[in-house]
Design a protein around this motif. Sequence first.
Motif, PDB file in Angstrom:
ATOM      1  N   ALA A 156     -63.453   7.745  65.178  1.00 52.43           N
ATOM      2  CA  ALA A 156     -62.398   8.473  65.352  1.00 52.43           C
ATOM      3  C   ALA A 156     -60.826   7.953  64.896  1.00 52.43           C
ATOM      4  CB  ALA A 156     -62.265   9.051  66.668  1.00 52.43           C
ATOM      5  N   ALA A 157     -60.939   6.818  65.037  1.00 53.44           N
ATOM      6  CA  ALA A 157     -59.563   6.059  64.494  1.00 53.44           C
ATOM      7  C   ALA A 157     -59.319   6.507  63.021  1.00 53.44           C
ATOM      8  CB  ALA A 157     -59.671   4.813  64.598  1.00 53.44           C
ATOM      9  N   ASP A 158     -58.034   6.597  62.769  1.00 57.03           N
ATOM     10  CA  ASP A 158     -57.309   6.648  61.266  1.00 57.03           C
ATOM     11  C   ASP A 158     -58.033   5.545  60.455  1.00 57.03           C
ATOM     12  OD1 ASP A 158     -56.049   8.850  62.184  1.00 57.03           O
ATOM     13  OD2 ASP A 158     -54.043   7.831  62.189  1.00 57.03           O
ATOM     14  N   HIS A 159     -58.495   6.191  59.308  1.00 60.28           N
ATOM     15  CA  HIS A 159     -58.999   5.090  58.255  1.00 60.28           C
ATOM     16  C   HIS A 159     -59.146   5.718  56.997  1.00 60.28           C
ATOM     17  CE1 HIS A 159     -62.687   7.393  59.766  1.00 60.28           C
ATOM     18  NE2 HIS A 159     -63.072   7.161  58.503  1.00 60.28           N
ATOM     19  N   THR A 160     -59.213   4.764  55.795  1.00 63.23           N
ATOM     20  CA  THR A 160     -59.089   5.457  54.548  1.00 63.23           C
ATOM     21  C   THR A 160     -60.591   5.274  53.823  1.00 63.23           C
ATOM     22  OG1 THR A 160     -57.031   4.125  54.156  1.00 63.23           O
ATOM     23  CG2 THR A 160     -58.093   4.923  52.072  1.00 63.23           C
ATOM     24  N   PRO A 161     -60.948   6.344  53.279  1.00 65.91           N
ATOM     25  CA  PRO A 161     -62.100   6.746  52.710  1.00 65.91           C
ATOM     26  C   PRO A 161     -62.649   5.476  51.681  1.00 65.91           C
ATOM     27  CG  PRO A 161     -61.040   8.569  52.618  1.00 65.91           C
ATOM     28  CD  PRO A 161     -59.911   7.686  53.170  1.00 65.91           C
ATOM     29  N   VAL A 162     -63.773   5.183  51.630  1.00 64.95           N
ATOM     30  CA  VAL A 162     -64.301   4.089  50.832  1.00 64.95           C
ATOM     31  C   VAL A 162     -65.402   4.863  49.807  1.00 64.95           C
ATOM     32  CG1 VAL A 162     -65.843   2.160  50.673  1.00 64.95           C
ATOM     33  CG2 VAL A 162     -64.064   2.359  52.536  1.00 64.95           C
ATOM     34  N   ALA A 163     -65.394   4.370  48.570  1.00 69.94           N
ATOM     35  CA  ALA A 163     -66.335   4.878  47.735  1.00 69.94           C
ATOM     36  C   ALA A 163     -67.647   4.346  47.919  1.00 69.94           C
ATOM     37  CB  ALA A 163     -65.890   4.655  46.323  1.00 69.94           C
ATOM     38  N   PRO A 164     -68.711   5.171  47.888  1.00 69.32           N
ATOM     39  CA  PRO A 164     -70.145   4.646  48.215  1.00 69.32           C
ATOM     40  C   PRO A 164     -70.736   3.250  47.430  1.00 69.32           C
ATOM     41  CG  PRO A 164     -70.200   7.136  48.098  1.00 69.32           C
ATOM     42  CD  PRO A 164     -69.059   6.641  47.657  1.00 69.32           C
ATOM     43  N   GLU A 165     -70.133   3.310  46.156  1.00 75.27           N
ATOM     44  CA  GLU A 165     -70.548   2.380  45.346  1.00 75.27           C
ATOM     45  C   GLU A 165     -70.121   0.980  45.831  1.00 75.27           C
ATOM     46  OE1 GLU A 165     -67.357   4.478  42.915  1.00 75.27           O
ATOM     47  OE2 GLU A 165     -69.049   5.077  44.102  1.00 75.27           O
ATOM     48  N   ALA A 166     -68.896   0.912  46.547  1.00 69.39           N
ATOM     49  CA  ALA A 166     -68.399  -0.343  47.071  1.00 69.39           C
ATOM     50  C   ALA A 166     -69.443  -1.118  48.121  1.00 69.39           C
ATOM     51  CB  ALA A 166     -67.129  -0.123  47.922  1.00 69.39           C
ATOM     52  N   ALA A 189     -70.250  -9.791  79.598  1.00 67.19           N
ATOM     53  CA  ALA A 189     -71.091  -8.589  79.143  1.00 67.19           C
ATOM     54  C   ALA A 189     -70.076  -7.511  78.604  1.00 67.19           C
ATOM     55  CB  ALA A 189     -71.878  -7.972  80.271  1.00 67.19           C
ATOM     56  N   GLY A 190     -68.945  -7.464  79.194  1.00 66.86           N
ATOM     57  CA  GLY A 190     -67.908  -6.757  78.497  1.00 66.86           C
ATOM     58  C   GLY A 190     -67.701  -7.232  77.153  1.00 66.86           C
ATOM     59  N   ALA A 191     -67.364  -8.453  76.860  1.00 63.09           N
ATOM     60  CA  ALA A 191     -67.135  -9.080  75.542  1.00 63.09           C
ATOM     61  C   ALA A 191     -68.179  -8.513  74.784  1.00 63.09           C
ATOM     62  CB  ALA A 191     -66.832 -10.346  75.700  1.00 63.09           C
ATOM     63  N   VAL A 192     -69.318  -8.557  75.177  1.00 65.02           N
ATOM     64  CA  VAL A 192     -70.515  -8.349  74.139  1.00 65.02           C
ATOM     65  C   VAL A 192     -70.489  -6.724  73.689  1.00 65.02           C
ATOM     66  CG1 VAL A 192     -72.876  -7.866  73.939  1.00 65.02           C
ATOM     67  CG2 VAL A 192     -72.003 -10.037  74.984  1.00 65.02           C
ATOM     68  N   TRP A 193     -70.136  -5.967  74.816  1.00 61.39           N
ATOM     69  CA  TRP A 193     -69.863  -4.382  74.419  1.00 61.39           C
ATOM     70  C   TRP A 193     -68.562  -4.141  73.508  1.00 61.39           C
ATOM     71  CZ3 TRP A 193     -73.636  -1.063  74.839  1.00 61.39           C
ATOM     72  CH2 TRP A 193     -74.767  -0.952  75.700  1.00 61.39           C
ATOM     73  N   TYR A 194     -67.601  -5.007  73.665  1.00 59.79           N
ATOM     74  CA  TYR A 194     -66.409  -4.767  73.162  1.00 59.79           C
ATOM     75  C   TYR A 194     -66.998  -5.007  71.712  1.00 59.79           C
ATOM     76  CZ  TYR A 194     -61.558  -5.554  71.509  1.00 59.79           C
ATOM     77  OH  TYR A 194     -60.258  -5.689  71.173  1.00 59.79           O
ATOM     78  N   GLY A 195     -67.276  -6.190  71.532  1.00 58.32           N
ATOM     79  CA  GLY A 195     -67.550  -6.500  69.949  1.00 58.32           C
ATOM     80  C   GLY A 195     -68.666  -5.455  69.346  1.00 58.32           C
ATOM     81  N   ALA A 196     -69.551  -4.870  70.003  1.00 58.07           N
ATOM     82  CA  ALA A 196     -70.474  -4.307  69.718  1.00 58.07           C
ATOM     83  C   ALA A 196     -69.677  -2.647  69.235  1.00 58.07           C
ATOM     84  CB  ALA A 196     -71.541  -3.676  70.611  1.00 58.07           C
ATOM     85  N   ARG A 197     -68.904  -2.276  69.827  1.00 57.34           N
ATOM     86  CA  ARG A 197     -68.018  -1.003  69.718  1.00 57.34           C
ATOM     87  C   ARG A 197     -67.113  -1.224  68.312  1.00 57.34           C
ATOM     88  NH1 ARG A 197     -67.847  -0.851  75.345  1.00 57.34           N
ATOM     89  NH2 ARG A 197     -65.770  -1.857  75.587  1.00 57.34           N
ATOM     90  N   ARG A 198     -66.827  -2.337  68.232  1.00 59.07           N
ATOM     91  CA  ARG A 198     -65.805  -2.819  67.166  1.00 59.07           C
ATOM     92  C   ARG A 198     -66.383  -2.725  66.043  1.00 59.07           C
ATOM     93  NH1 ARG A 198     -60.715  -4.196  67.906  1.00 59.07           N
ATOM     94  NH2 ARG A 198     -60.493  -3.759  65.674  1.00 59.07           N
ATOM     95  N   PHE A 249     -69.611  -1.280  65.153  1.00 61.20           N
ATOM     96  CA  PHE A 249     -70.261  -0.031  64.974  1.00 61.20           C
ATOM     97  C   PHE A 249     -69.220   0.873  64.295  1.00 61.20           C
ATOM     98  CE2 PHE A 249     -72.279   4.051  66.735  1.00 61.20           C
ATOM     99  CZ  PHE A 249     -73.097   4.184  65.281  1.00 61.20           C
ATOM    100  N   ALA A 250     -67.886   0.926  65.122  1.00 56.97           N
ATOM    101  CA  ALA A 250     -66.850   1.915  64.517  1.00 56.97           C
ATOM    102  C   ALA A 250     -66.466   1.531  63.235  1.00 56.97           C
ATOM    103  CB  ALA A 250     -65.666   1.585  65.498  1.00 56.97           C
ATOM    104  N   PHE A 251     -66.527   0.213  62.695  1.00 49.72           N
ATOM    105  CA  PHE A 251     -66.154  -0.112  61.245  1.00 49.72           C
ATOM    106  C   PHE A 251     -67.326   0.182  60.311  1.00 49.72           C
ATOM    107  CE2 PHE A 251     -65.600  -3.001  57.711  1.00 49.72           C
ATOM    108  CZ  PHE A 251     -64.385  -3.006  57.829  1.00 49.72           C
ATOM    109  N   ALA A 252     -68.576   0.343  60.856  1.00 49.14           N
ATOM    110  CA  ALA A 252     -69.850   0.488  60.215  1.00 49.14           C
ATOM    111  C   ALA A 252     -69.518   2.036  59.855  1.00 49.14           C
ATOM    112  CB  ALA A 252     -71.034   0.276  60.659  1.00 49.14           C
ATOM    113  N   LEU A 253     -69.158   2.987  60.718  1.00 48.72           N
ATOM    114  CA  LEU A 253     -68.999   4.459  60.533  1.00 48.72           C
ATOM    115  C   LEU A 253     -67.822   4.622  59.573  1.00 48.72           C
ATOM    116  CD1 LEU A 253     -69.359   5.489  64.159  1.00 48.72           C
ATOM    117  CD2 LEU A 253     -71.147   5.868  62.286  1.00 48.72           C
TER     118      LEU A 253
END
Length: 328
Positions: free
Chosen positions: A303-313, A229-238, A240-244
Amino acid sequence: MSPEPSRPALPSWLTWWERPFPDANALLLPGRQPALIDTGFVGHADETAAWAHAHAGTVGLVVNTHWHSDHVGGNGLLQARGAAIAAGTPEADAITRRGPGCCAAEYLDQPVAPYTVDLALDDGQVLRLGDSDWEVVRTPGHTPGHLALWQPEQRLLVVGDALSVYDVGWVNLALDGPDAATTALTSIKRMADLAPRVILPSHGPVPADPAAAFAAALRRAQRLVDDPAGAVWYGARRIFAFALMIRDGIPADEVEPYLHARAWLTDAARLLNVPPAVVATDLVTDMLRSGSVVLRDGRLHAAADHTPVAPEALRLPYPRAWPATEPR
């Protein structure tokens, strides 16, 4: 107190680029057979190609540690400029078939530009990259076709997403089965047995102490095995964070509808045996509480450091709409 260990020295004949999310780190091997390992996110493909050209002049071969969007995003552009693409079996075969699950792009809602695979890689295969020989080491777990690359003379190990200084790769128990975490743990043990002098991870810095990095990774991977169950939640968090990250956040009032439409969240709810709406609410609440996401100007952001992405991508077609390929 003893001083913190410094990063192991890298050979002068390679160029290493530590990149923030949503890009994977890149390893460039100039020389007689110039090669690039992983090509970052599609929204930064031009930047990847320009960097490779500046340091190597040309790229003859791209090797992907696996097919997630942050590793293959520059493949299409570099292939159009003459590079061949190499990837581990079975992912290479799936790309050739143009299966709808390619790169898990639609499943994860992560854009990937179309590309083809010219060379399918098997365990133990030796590749000439730049001016040195590297051995392919199959390391499934994070994905079924995940691979590492081993340079025995310098004892360098490219580990992809299998581990970093701060975590191990998430595993997909829904798509890859209940043994995916055990498979990932076995792969980390196999890499640790090589006793590399330098670990080159796809995210974060080069670990100062490879043995300590492996010891921590083995503990983290064992927790995923012991707590499905913890593995499922861990994947979901990763995921979703990438989607944001790639969307410059999502408006707060659109977050739960977005999550309810995702196949990965539906699968997580099934594995956790709770309604999808509960998973969506708990996921957002937990990530806000932990500080891994923040609410700013009416939008939820990673919250993690990340580089902006142009919406057309983000407007690329999913792999099921990619042009067909001829059988190899």
